[in-house]
Design a protein around this motif. Structure first.
Motif, PDB file in Angstrom:
ATOM      1  N   ARG A 252      34.068   9.280 -44.705  1.00 38.27           N
ATOM      2  CA  ARG A 252      35.357   8.585 -43.714  1.00 38.27           C
ATOM      3  C   ARG A 252      35.346   7.984 -43.501  1.00 38.27           C
ATOM      4  O   ARG A 252      33.959   8.317 -42.557  1.00 38.27           O
ATOM      5  N   LYS A 253      35.342   7.110 -43.372  1.00 35.53           N
ATOM      6  CA  LYS A 253      35.209   5.866 -41.843  1.00 35.53           C
ATOM      7  C   LYS A 253      36.169   6.556 -40.291  1.00 35.53           C
ATOM      8  O   LYS A 253      36.670   7.143 -40.467  1.00 35.53           O
ATOM      9  N   TYR A 254      34.662   5.838 -39.399  1.00 35.07           N
ATOM     10  CA  TYR A 254      34.824   6.911 -38.374  1.00 35.07           C
ATOM     11  C   TYR A 254      35.991   5.538 -38.001  1.00 35.07           C
ATOM     12  O   TYR A 254      35.435   4.434 -37.474  1.00 35.07           O
ATOM     13  N   ILE A 255      36.127   6.860 -37.425  1.00 34.74           N
ATOM     14  CA  ILE A 255      37.920   6.429 -36.311  1.00 34.74           C
ATOM     15  C   ILE A 255      37.989   7.073 -34.726  1.00 34.74           C
ATOM     16  O   ILE A 255      38.264   8.045 -34.951  1.00 34.74           O
ATOM     17  N   PRO A 256      37.340   6.186 -33.861  1.00 28.91           N
ATOM     18  CA  PRO A 256      37.135   7.124 -32.775  1.00 28.91           C
ATOM     19  C   PRO A 256      38.913   7.495 -32.275  1.00 28.91           C
ATOM     20  O   PRO A 256      39.435   6.397 -32.228  1.00 28.91           O
ATOM     21  N   HIS A 257      38.616   8.963 -31.717  1.00 27.45           N
ATOM     22  CA  HIS A 257      40.659   9.636 -30.962  1.00 27.45           C
ATOM     23  C   HIS A 257      40.251  10.438 -30.713  1.00 27.45           C
ATOM     24  O   HIS A 257      39.428  10.980 -31.134  1.00 27.45           O
ATOM     25  N   VAL A 258      41.495  10.286 -29.984  1.00 27.66           N
ATOM     26  CA  VAL A 258      41.171  12.064 -29.356  1.00 27.66           C
ATOM     27  C   VAL A 258      42.790  12.700 -29.794  1.00 27.66           C
ATOM     28  O   VAL A 258      44.356  12.090 -29.767  1.00 27.66           O
ATOM     29  N   THR A 259      42.344  13.251 -30.669  1.00 32.76           N
ATOM     30  CA  THR A 259      43.761  14.237 -31.422  1.00 32.76           C
ATOM     31  C   THR A 259      44.737  14.551 -30.540  1.00 32.76           C
ATOM     32  O   THR A 259      44.213  15.805 -29.688  1.00 32.76           O
ATOM     33  N   LEU A 260      46.143  14.884 -30.667  1.00 32.35           N
ATOM     34  CA  LEU A 260      47.498  15.451 -29.586  1.00 32.35           C
ATOM     35  C   LEU A 260      47.497  16.479 -29.384  1.00 32.35           C
ATOM     36  O   LEU A 260      48.133  17.294 -29.153  1.00 32.35           O
ATOM     37  N   ALA A 261      48.334  16.116 -31.533  1.00 30.47           N
ATOM     38  CA  ALA A 261      49.237  16.999 -31.856  1.00 30.47           C
ATOM     39  C   ALA A 261      49.100  16.978 -34.127  1.00 30.47           C
ATOM     40  O   ALA A 261      47.876  15.900 -34.186  1.00 30.47           O
ATOM     41  N   ARG A 262      48.551  18.265 -34.114  1.00 29.06           N
ATOM     42  CA  ARG A 262      48.429  18.108 -35.357  1.00 29.06           C
ATOM     43  C   ARG A 262      49.786  18.541 -36.055  1.00 29.06           C
ATOM     44  O   ARG A 262      50.925  19.483 -35.453  1.00 29.06           O
ATOM     45  N   CYS A 263      50.255  17.389 -37.385  1.00 31.15           N
ATOM     46  CA  CYS A 263      51.447  17.725 -37.842  1.00 31.15           C
ATOM     47  C   CYS A 263      51.866  18.753 -38.822  1.00 31.15           C
ATOM     48  O   CYS A 263      51.388  18.555 -39.599  1.00 31.15           O
ATOM     49  N   ARG A 264      52.871  19.545 -38.462  1.00 28.14           N
ATOM     50  CA  ARG A 264      53.038  20.969 -39.866  1.00 28.14           C
ATOM     51  C   ARG A 264      54.391  20.131 -40.321  1.00 28.14           C
ATOM     52  O   ARG A 264      53.812  20.373 -41.447  1.00 28.14           O
ATOM     53  N   SER A 265      55.117  19.907 -40.380  1.00 29.49           N
ATOM     54  CA  SER A 265      56.252  19.421 -40.435  1.00 29.49           C
ATOM     55  C   SER A 265      56.777  18.191 -39.966  1.00 29.49           C
ATOM     56  O   SER A 265      57.896  17.915 -40.923  1.00 29.49           O
ATOM     57  N   ALA A 266      56.458  17.710 -39.306  1.00 28.69           N
ATOM     58  CA  ALA A 266      57.157  16.274 -37.926  1.00 28.69           C
ATOM     59  C   ALA A 266      56.976  15.142 -39.681  1.00 28.69           C
ATOM     60  O   ALA A 266      56.342  15.121 -40.595  1.00 28.69           O
ATOM     61  N   THR A 267      58.702  14.291 -40.039  1.00 29.56           N
ATOM     62  CA  THR A 267      58.921  13.115 -41.280  1.00 29.56           C
ATOM     63  C   THR A 267      58.040  12.237 -40.744  1.00 29.56           C
ATOM     64  O   THR A 267      57.281  11.826 -39.824  1.00 29.56           O
ATOM     65  N   ASN A 268      57.487  11.302 -41.730  1.00 35.48           N
ATOM     66  CA  ASN A 268      57.118   9.271 -40.678  1.00 35.48           C
ATOM     67  C   ASN A 268      58.073   9.040 -40.134  1.00 35.48           C
ATOM     68  O   ASN A 268      57.682   8.682 -39.222  1.00 35.48           O
ATOM     69  N   GLN A 269      60.031   9.629 -40.444  1.00 33.37           N
ATOM     70  CA  GLN A 269      60.307   8.954 -39.392  1.00 33.37           C
ATOM     71  C   GLN A 269      60.331   9.641 -37.900  1.00 33.37           C
ATOM     72  O   GLN A 269      60.590   9.077 -36.621  1.00 33.37           O
ATOM     73  N   ASP A 270      60.193  11.052 -38.840  1.00 32.73           N
ATOM     74  CA  ASP A 270      59.856  11.999 -36.758  1.00 32.73           C
ATOM     75  C   ASP A 270      58.543  11.009 -36.248  1.00 32.73           C
ATOM     76  O   ASP A 270      58.924  10.641 -34.958  1.00 32.73           O
ATOM     77  N   VAL A 271      57.578  11.007 -36.267  1.00 26.65           N
ATOM     78  CA  VAL A 271      56.267   9.974 -35.818  1.00 26.65           C
ATOM     79  C   VAL A 271      56.812   8.903 -35.899  1.00 26.65           C
ATOM     80  O   VAL A 271      56.701   8.900 -34.761  1.00 26.65           O
ATOM     81  N   ALA A 272      57.423   8.119 -36.242  1.00 25.99           N
ATOM     82  CA  ALA A 272      57.852   6.414 -36.455  1.00 25.99           C
ATOM     83  C   ALA A 272      58.189   6.513 -35.141  1.00 25.99           C
ATOM     84  O   ALA A 272      58.290   5.769 -33.755  1.00 25.99           O
ATOM     85  N   ARG A 273      59.499   7.539 -34.412  1.00 26.23           N
ATOM     86  CA  ARG A 273      60.443   7.762 -33.488  1.00 26.23           C
ATOM     87  C   ARG A 273      59.938   7.858 -32.496  1.00 26.23           C
ATOM     88  O   ARG A 273      60.103   7.542 -30.961  1.00 26.23           O
ATOM     89  N   TRP A 274      58.900   8.920 -32.301  1.00 25.62           N
ATOM     90  CA  TRP A 274      57.923   9.605 -31.491  1.00 25.62           C
ATOM     91  C   TRP A 274      56.922   8.483 -31.030  1.00 25.62           C
ATOM     92  O   TRP A 274      56.855   8.108 -29.108  1.00 25.62           O
TER      93      TRP A 274
END
Length: 196
Positions: A115-137
């Motif tokens: 995978r291409k390296y994309i530096p980041h800090v993971t804040l949450a794992r999405c279990r059942s969040a939808t694309n719409q939920d994430v876009a809203r957040w």
């Protein structure tokens, strides 16, 4: 067999500020602030002999401290969102450090990271969040102002075989720049240069 990866730690003050973003997203499992980090190279499950070889190879890395800039928020998705993260600016110094560690791991005959390296800090794992939920957040937190801090060491971490998110254990520490002894952990990381 330990599951290992290298990474950069997040100063406690920066972690506290990032933790204020927690909540408001259905179906998310939020990472505990003490487990925030920037992965440099995921190594995986290996035996103790290889773990010793990796620790020895990493001890020969000679680099200056690195300034880290968090520049916004984003989500990883492959049709369905699977993580929310704080973006890390891919500065030349950070990318060169990551590339050097990738080369070291390949010299030890470990499989290359595909995978291409994309530096980041993971804040949450999405279990059942939808694309719409994430876009809203993400839209609700669009005013996130970046944070800047300097890291003066990188670490070799181990984790339990799980879905990710910790707890992580620091197995080895590797100073960047000149050696400084007897320093408190947050002094290794440097203080945040600005706030949000």
């Amino acid at each position: 067999m330990p599951r290992l990866f290298t990474g950069l730690e997040i100063p406690s003050q920066t972690g506290l500020m990032l933790s204020l973003l927690r909540g408001g997203l259905r179906g998310a499992r939020w990472i505990d602030p003490e487990n925030y980090h920037i992965t440099l190279r995921f190594i995986g499950d290996i035996d103790d002999r290889m773990a010793d070889e990796i620790a020895d190879a990493l001890s020969r890395v000679r680099r200056d401290p690195v300034e880290i800039r968090l520049t916004g928020l984003g989500a990883f998705a492959n049709g369905k969102p699977h993580a929310i993260f704080a973006r890390v600016e891919p500065t030349p110094e950070l990318m060169e450090m990551q590339a050097e560690q990738e080369r070291l791991m390949q010299r030890l005959r470990l499989s290359p990271e595909r995978r291409k390296y994309i530096p980041h800090v993971t804040l949450a794992r999405c279990r059942s969040a939808t694309n719409q939920d994430v876009a809203r957040w993400l839209a609700e937190h669009g005013d996130f102002q970046g944070l800047t801090f300097t890291v003066k060491r990188f670490v070799l971490l181990s984790s339990r075989a799980s879905v990710g998110g910790g707890p992580y254990l620091v197995e080895e520490t590797y100073p960047l720049g000149r050696e400084t002894g007897g320093v408190a952990p947050d002094d290794w990381l440097g203080a945040p240069a600005d706030h949000w």
